[in-house]
Design a protein around this motif. Structure first.
Motif, PDB file in Angstrom:
ATOM      1  N   THR A   1       0.833  -1.197   0.000  1.00 31.24           N
ATOM      2  CA  THR A   1       0.000   0.000   0.000  1.00 31.24           C
ATOM      3  C   THR A   1       0.871   1.251   0.000  1.00 31.24           C
ATOM      4  OG1 THR A   1      -1.705  -1.213   1.218  1.00 31.24           O
ATOM      5  CG2 THR A   1      -1.910   1.173   1.167  1.00 31.24           C
ATOM      6  N   ALA A   2       1.878   1.288   0.845  1.00 30.91           N
ATOM      7  CA  ALA A   2       2.780   2.442   0.900  1.00 30.91           C
ATOM      8  C   ALA A   2       3.530   2.618  -0.419  1.00 30.91           C
ATOM      9  CB  ALA A   2       3.765   2.277   2.052  1.00 30.91           C
ATOM     10  N   ARG A   3       3.987   1.539  -0.989  1.00 28.61           N
ATOM     11  CA  ARG A   3       4.725   1.627  -2.254  1.00 28.61           C
ATOM     12  C   ARG A   3       3.828   2.090  -3.399  1.00 28.61           C
ATOM     13  NH1 ARG A   3       9.899  -0.760  -1.954  1.00 28.61           N
ATOM     14  NH2 ARG A   3      10.208  -1.803   0.034  1.00 28.61           N
ATOM     15  N   LEU A   4       2.566   1.712  -3.359  1.00 30.91           N
ATOM     16  CA  LEU A   4       1.634   2.206  -4.376  1.00 30.91           C
ATOM     17  C   LEU A   4       1.437   3.711  -4.249  1.00 30.91           C
ATOM     18  CD1 LEU A   4      -1.045  -0.598  -4.599  1.00 30.91           C
ATOM     19  CD2 LEU A   4       0.377   0.255  -6.462  1.00 30.91           C
ATOM     20  N   VAL A   5       1.321   4.202  -3.032  1.00 30.52           N
ATOM     21  CA  VAL A   5       1.203   5.651  -2.842  1.00 30.52           C
ATOM     22  C   VAL A   5       2.417   6.336  -3.467  1.00 30.52           C
ATOM     23  CG1 VAL A   5       1.174   7.532  -1.150  1.00 30.52           C
ATOM     24  CG2 VAL A   5      -0.202   5.486  -0.749  1.00 30.52           C
ATOM     25  N   GLU A   6       3.592   5.843  -3.159  1.00 29.70           N
ATOM     26  CA  GLU A   6       4.824   6.453  -3.682  1.00 29.70           C
ATOM     27  C   GLU A   6       4.922   6.327  -5.202  1.00 29.70           C
ATOM     28  OE1 GLU A   6       7.878   6.022   0.003  1.00 29.70           O
ATOM     29  OE2 GLU A   6       7.590   4.256  -1.242  1.00 29.70           O
ATOM     30  N   LEU A   7       4.569   5.183  -5.719  1.00 31.21           N
ATOM     31  CA  LEU A   7       4.627   4.959  -7.168  1.00 31.21           C
ATOM     32  C   LEU A   7       3.653   5.876  -7.896  1.00 31.21           C
ATOM     33  CD1 LEU A   7       5.670   3.179  -9.540  1.00 31.21           C
ATOM     34  CD2 LEU A   7       3.720   1.687  -9.082  1.00 31.21           C
ATOM     35  N   TYR A   8       2.425   5.937  -7.411  1.00 32.64           N
ATOM     36  CA  TYR A   8       1.433   6.810  -8.037  1.00 32.64           C
ATOM     37  C   TYR A   8       1.863   8.268  -7.950  1.00 32.64           C
ATOM     38  CZ  TYR A   8      -1.773   2.767  -8.016  1.00 32.64           C
ATOM     39  OH  TYR A   8      -2.370   1.561  -8.205  1.00 32.64           O
TER      40      TYR A   8
END
Length: 64
Positions: free
Chosen positions: A22-29
């Motif tokens: 979830t955290a990595r998706l926030v950063e990726l987006y």
């Protein structure tokens, strides 16, 4: 990369990878400029993991 993180989330918020994914998706987006996706994922992380390991990285704004 997003697809792998999204698949990890299908296992549920209690899975071993869900918080990181979830955290990595926030950063990726955020990096890729997908502001709507970032703004949707960020509160999800903060609600599910208010004391999580990635709170400081996730809390920043999604857009400029």
């Amino acid at each position: 990369a997003a697809r792998a993180f999204e698949q990890a989330l299908t296992l549920g918020p209690k899975s071993a990878y869900a918080e990181d994914a979830t955290a990595r998706l926030v950063e990726l987006y955020r990096r890729q400029g997908f502001l709507a996706r970032c703004n949707a994922m960020k509160p999800r992380y903060l609600e599910q993991y208010p004391q999580g390991a990635h709170v400081q990285r996730v809390e920043g704004p999604c857009g400029r």
